[in-house]
Design an enzyme around this catalytic site. Structure first.
Site, PDB file in Angstrom:
ATOM      1  N   ARG A  46      51.293  43.268 -13.510  1.00 51.54           N
ATOM      2  CA  ARG A  46      51.390  42.161 -12.650  1.00 51.54           C
ATOM      3  C   ARG A  46      50.845  41.071 -13.688  1.00 51.54           C
ATOM      4  O   ARG A  46      49.893  41.023 -14.174  1.00 51.54           O
ATOM      5  CB  ARG A  46      50.422  42.317 -11.583  1.00 51.54           C
ATOM      6  CG  ARG A  46      50.482  40.993 -10.588  1.00 51.54           C
ATOM      7  CD  ARG A  46      49.228  40.832  -9.899  1.00 51.54           C
ATOM      8  NE  ARG A  46      49.297  42.094  -8.670  1.00 51.54           N
ATOM      9  CZ  ARG A  46      50.174  41.983  -7.440  1.00 51.54           C
ATOM     10  NH1 ARG A  46      50.720  40.688  -7.235  1.00 51.54           N
ATOM     11  NH2 ARG A  46      50.023  42.938  -6.808  1.00 51.54           N
TER      12      ARG A  46
ATOM     13  N   LYS B   6      53.039  49.942 -13.568  1.00 51.52           N
ATOM     14  CA  LYS B   6      53.235  48.587 -13.254  1.00 51.52           C
ATOM     15  C   LYS B   6      52.497  47.658 -13.776  1.00 51.52           C
ATOM     16  O   LYS B   6      51.171  47.782 -14.085  1.00 51.52           O
ATOM     17  CB  LYS B   6      53.071  48.687 -11.558  1.00 51.52           C
ATOM     18  CG  LYS B   6      52.941  47.223 -10.997  1.00 51.52           C
ATOM     19  CD  LYS B   6      52.436  47.361  -9.295  1.00 51.52           C
ATOM     20  CE  LYS B   6      50.969  47.110  -9.203  1.00 51.52           C
ATOM     21  NZ  LYS B   6      50.542  46.942  -7.971  1.00 51.52           N
TER      22      LYS B   6
HETATM   23  C1  R5P Z   1      47.598  46.567  -6.089  1.00 48.69           C
HETATM   24  O1  R5P Z   1      46.733  46.914  -7.263  1.00 48.69           O
HETATM   25  C2  R5P Z   1      47.142  47.096  -4.855  1.00 48.69           C
HETATM   26  O2  R5P Z   1      46.911  48.479  -5.000  1.00 48.69           O
HETATM   27  C3  R5P Z   1      48.754  46.849  -4.299  1.00 48.69           C
HETATM   28  O3  R5P Z   1      49.593  47.743  -4.892  1.00 48.69           O
HETATM   29  C4  R5P Z   1      49.087  45.674  -4.159  1.00 48.69           C
HETATM   30  O4  R5P Z   1      48.098  44.753  -4.047  1.00 48.69           O
HETATM   31  C5  R5P Z   1      49.925  45.362  -3.001  1.00 48.69           C
HETATM   32  O5  R5P Z   1      50.359  44.110  -3.058  1.00 48.69           O
HETATM   33  P1  R5P Z   1      51.851  43.440  -2.712  1.00 48.69           P
HETATM   34  O6  R5P Z   1      52.371  44.169  -1.438  1.00 48.69           O
HETATM   35  O7  R5P Z   1      51.581  42.108  -2.580  1.00 48.69           O
HETATM   36  O8  R5P Z   1      52.535  44.081  -3.948  1.00 48.69           O
END
Ligand code: R5P
Length: 303
Positions: free
Chosen positions: A194, A192
């Site tokens: 971001r 993933k």
């Molecule tokens: C990211 O590194 C976290 O572990 C979560 O996967 C993330 O913060 C989830 O956020 P959302 O529900 O906004 O995708």
């Protein structure tokens, strides 16, 4: 040493405090809380806590800033009332995802928050599944991160040889590994990325064999629901035959429930660290796990 659990103002903290006080054999103190018309907070302790080990329970739920201020005020009142020792239990620790400077000029928010708690008078700290356990090094005293997934899986009777445990990214692989080893099944992660400026998430397919499998997705937090929804959509297209979603904290920002339901998710299991804002979430009481780890880790004194 005499132990007293002091409750934070919100319903989650109150319920957690009641469970903990009963499990630890501690007294329960429920301060008076109010908010002034201009928005400032007020609290008053009307329990005798002199000479006691005080365990203050406050989950750092939205509004997070307000939760942090409440903890700072409570620490001041508790120390001024003669507590011998003050331990903070934050079932949910806010600001944990900003755990480094992603862009120049940013704060390391979790460091700032933990320093503020320490300076306020908390000498030990425990939380449930902070975003990265290493972040707790910023708290100068003893600290404990309680990882809840195996306990939660046992509570819901999760088992089966056709299970694969998946974390949404490499950073969370340790979560999947812990649970998979507990269940005796395989695990993997999804790639993933971001975009730090736009917040958009991209999930690239990874070589996971989910064909005909029941996929257990573990993560620390659901906020917008994008991470879990994207993972479910992708794994469904790869032939997964069913899903169990286990998260520590279901914060559910506006639009999250709709996003999750849009990919067919009808149930999320989350620890009881945040308020129930949706019937898509089934809360699991992790206070017994926290109580047990508080005792075994030495974060609280022995009876
Ligand atoms: C990211 O590194 C976290 O572990 C979560 O996967 C993330 O913060 C989830 O956020 P959302 O529900 O906004 O995708």
């Amino acid at each position: 040493m005499r132990k007293i659990v002091v409750t934070g103002s919100d319903e989650v903290s109150r319920a957690f405090s009641k469970s903990l006080s009963s499990l630890l054999g501690a007294e329960l103190c429920e301060p008076t809380y109010k908010t002034f018309p201009d928005g400032e907070k007020y609290l008053r302790l009307d329990c005798n806590i002199s000479g006691a080990e005080v365990i203050y329970v406050k989950t750092m739920i939205p509004a997070q800033d307000s939760s942090i201020v409440e903890a700072v005020l409570a620490a001041d009142a508790i120390k001024a009332s003669g507590a011998e020792r003050l331990v903070m239990i934050a079932p949910y620790m806010a600001y944990a995802r900003q755990d480094r400077q992603f862009l120049a000029g940013e704060p390391v928010s979790i460091r700032a928050v933990l320093k503020a708690l320490w300076t306020s008078g908390f000498s030990a700290l425990a939380t449930v599944e902070v975003h990265k356990a290493e972040s707790l090094r910023h708290f100068p005293g003893p600290s404990l991160n309680v990882r809840p997934y195996s306990f939660m899986a046992d509570q819901i009777g999760l088992k089966g040889s056709d299970i694969v445990v998946i974390s949404p990214d490499l950073g969370a692989l340790e979560r999947a590994k812990t649970l998979a080893e507990h269940l005796g099944v395989s695990y993997d992660y999804l790639e993933k990325s971001r975009d730090r400026l736009t917040g958009n998430i991209t999930i690239k397919p990874k070589e996971v064999s989910v064909e005909g499998k029941h996929v257990v997705i573990v993560d620390d937090i659901i906020s917008t629901g994008s991470t879990i929804a994207s993972a479910v959509a992708m794994l469904s297209s790869q032939g997964a035959r069913g899903f169990t979603i286990l998260v520590a904290h279901a914060i559910l920002a506006p639009g999250a429930e709709e996003r999750l339901r849009s990919v067919g998710i009808t149930k999320i299991y989350a620890a009881n660290t945040t308020p129930s804002t949706s019937n898509i979430v089934t809360n699991i009481d992790v206070a017994p796990l926290v109580a047990s780890e508080l005792r075994s880790s030495g974060i609280i004194s022995q009876p």
